[in-house]
Design a protein around this motif. Structure first.
Motif, PDB file in Angstrom:
ATOM      1  N   LYS A 281      50.086  -8.217  25.959  1.00  0.00           N
ATOM      2  CA  LYS A 281      49.827  -7.512  24.711  1.00  0.00           C
ATOM      3  C   LYS A 281      48.670  -8.231  24.043  1.00  0.00           C
ATOM      4  N   LEU A 282      47.526  -7.572  23.993  1.00  0.00           N
ATOM      5  CA  LEU A 282      46.332  -8.205  23.471  1.00  0.00           C
ATOM      6  C   LEU A 282      46.014  -7.804  22.037  1.00  0.00           C
ATOM      7  N   VAL A 283      46.695  -6.770  21.534  1.00  0.00           N
ATOM      8  CA  VAL A 283      46.448  -6.290  20.175  1.00  0.00           C
ATOM      9  C   VAL A 283      47.766  -6.217  19.419  1.00  0.00           C
ATOM     10  N   GLU A 284      47.791  -6.786  18.217  1.00  0.00           N
ATOM     11  CA  GLU A 284      48.950  -6.683  17.336  1.00  0.00           C
ATOM     12  C   GLU A 284      48.586  -5.753  16.196  1.00  0.00           C
ATOM     13  N   GLN A 285      49.155  -4.550  16.241  1.00  0.00           N
ATOM     14  CA  GLN A 285      48.825  -3.556  15.232  1.00  0.00           C
ATOM     15  C   GLN A 285      49.364  -3.968  13.865  1.00  0.00           C
ATOM     16  N   PRO A 286      48.683  -3.582  12.784  1.00  0.00           N
ATOM     17  CA  PRO A 286      49.186  -3.876  11.445  1.00  0.00           C
ATOM     18  C   PRO A 286      50.566  -3.277  11.239  1.00  0.00           C
TER      19      PRO A 286
END
Length: 293
Positions: A281-286
């Protein structure tokens, strides 16, 4: 997709050892006991195992990675090869079309299409859908069409894989186009009009090994694709390394030079960012977007 790949392994005379995902202890025990010559993993899982177990003296001579971008990144590949003491090659399949459609030869200069006559490939602009020529250096979203599937053929299926193309003849003798996946169009962020793929950020960060661990996490400030600079990125340090302004500034300058994007870097201690036994998981959404979704 993996099940179909196993059937292909059997057809060419390979003996496979099914272990599955998320049971690392069993997988390592199988390697130690049954001594396979090769393993097939996602790049994230291969990195997780190399980091958590000493596999450099195992029987494994070849690590085949597929399922997500990363296996073709030179620095990441070198890290895997050092951790496994084995050669790493990359393959790529699309579950809706077929398993392991693309794969590297020994030259490792892009992945060849191994399904000529069965699958037709195209390249399109991911935003407009307009076709792009399959020429050397071309970049865009990969589109595939079944040519022989009789029950439920897919016509011009958008894979959401963003690839670059090489058309010069490969030294192995094959003359067809080769591709390298640099990211997923649904993971892409747009920062001041610049398309940014998290996997491309990781590739640049990995050039700073061994000062960093190779794990990153992009933390967009707002929901949606469009972001304002600087783009927040957490970068994990290697064991026994301390955060310094020198390292942060060097990474930021390299990202600006290579990807034309300005980032806000947070150097975090080793072990801070989560590992994956499947895909990274390379992106942590707001949080606001996660609640909305």
């Amino acid at each position: 997709m993996a099940g179909a790949a196993l059937a292909a392994f059997e057809r060419i005379g390979l003996v496979h050892i099914p272990v599955g995902t998320g049971n690392s202890a069993l997988l390592v025990r199988a390697i130690e006991t049954l001594k396979p010559e090769a393993v097939v993993l996602t790049p994230s899982y291969a990195a997780y195992l190399a980091e958590s177990h000493d596999l450099r003296n195992s029987s494994v001579q070849r690590v085949l990675v597929a399922g997500e971008p990363g296996g073709g990144e030179p620095a990441f590949r070198a890290k895997l090869e050092e951790g496994w003491g084995a050669k790493v090659t990359e393959a790529m399949g699309v579950g809706e079309i077929g398993p392991s459609l693309f794969g590297e030869c020994e030259e490792q200069d892009g992945m060849h299409l191994g399904a000529h006559g069965f699958v037709h490939l195209e390249l399109i602009d991911p935003e407009t859908g307009e076709a792009r020529d399959l020429e050397d250096g071309a970049e865009g979203e990969l589109v595939l069409t079944h040519l022989r599937h009789q029950a439920a053929p897919l016509l011009r299926f958008r894979t959401k894989d963003h690839v670059t193309v090489k058309t010069s003849p490969c030294r192995c003798g094959r003359t067809g186009p080769r591709i390298r996946c640099i990211g997923r169009t649904d993971d892409m962020l747009i920062v001041r009009g610049v398309n940014v793929f998290p996997s491309a950020l990781r590739e640049v960060v990995n050039t700073f090994l061994p000062e960093v661990s190779g794990h990153i996490l992009v933390r967009p400030r707002s929901a949606g694709v469009t972001q304002e600079p600087p783009l927040p990125v957490s970068i994990e340090l290697a064991p026994d390394r301390e955060a310094t302004d020198r390292l942060s500034q060097a990474i930021g300058a390299k990202l600006r030079e290579e990807l034309t994007v300005r980032v806000e870097i947070e150097l975090v201690p080793y072990g801070t960012l989560s590992r994956s036994e499947y895909k990274s998981k390379l992106v942590e959404q707001p949080r606001s977007q996660m609640v909305h979704d």
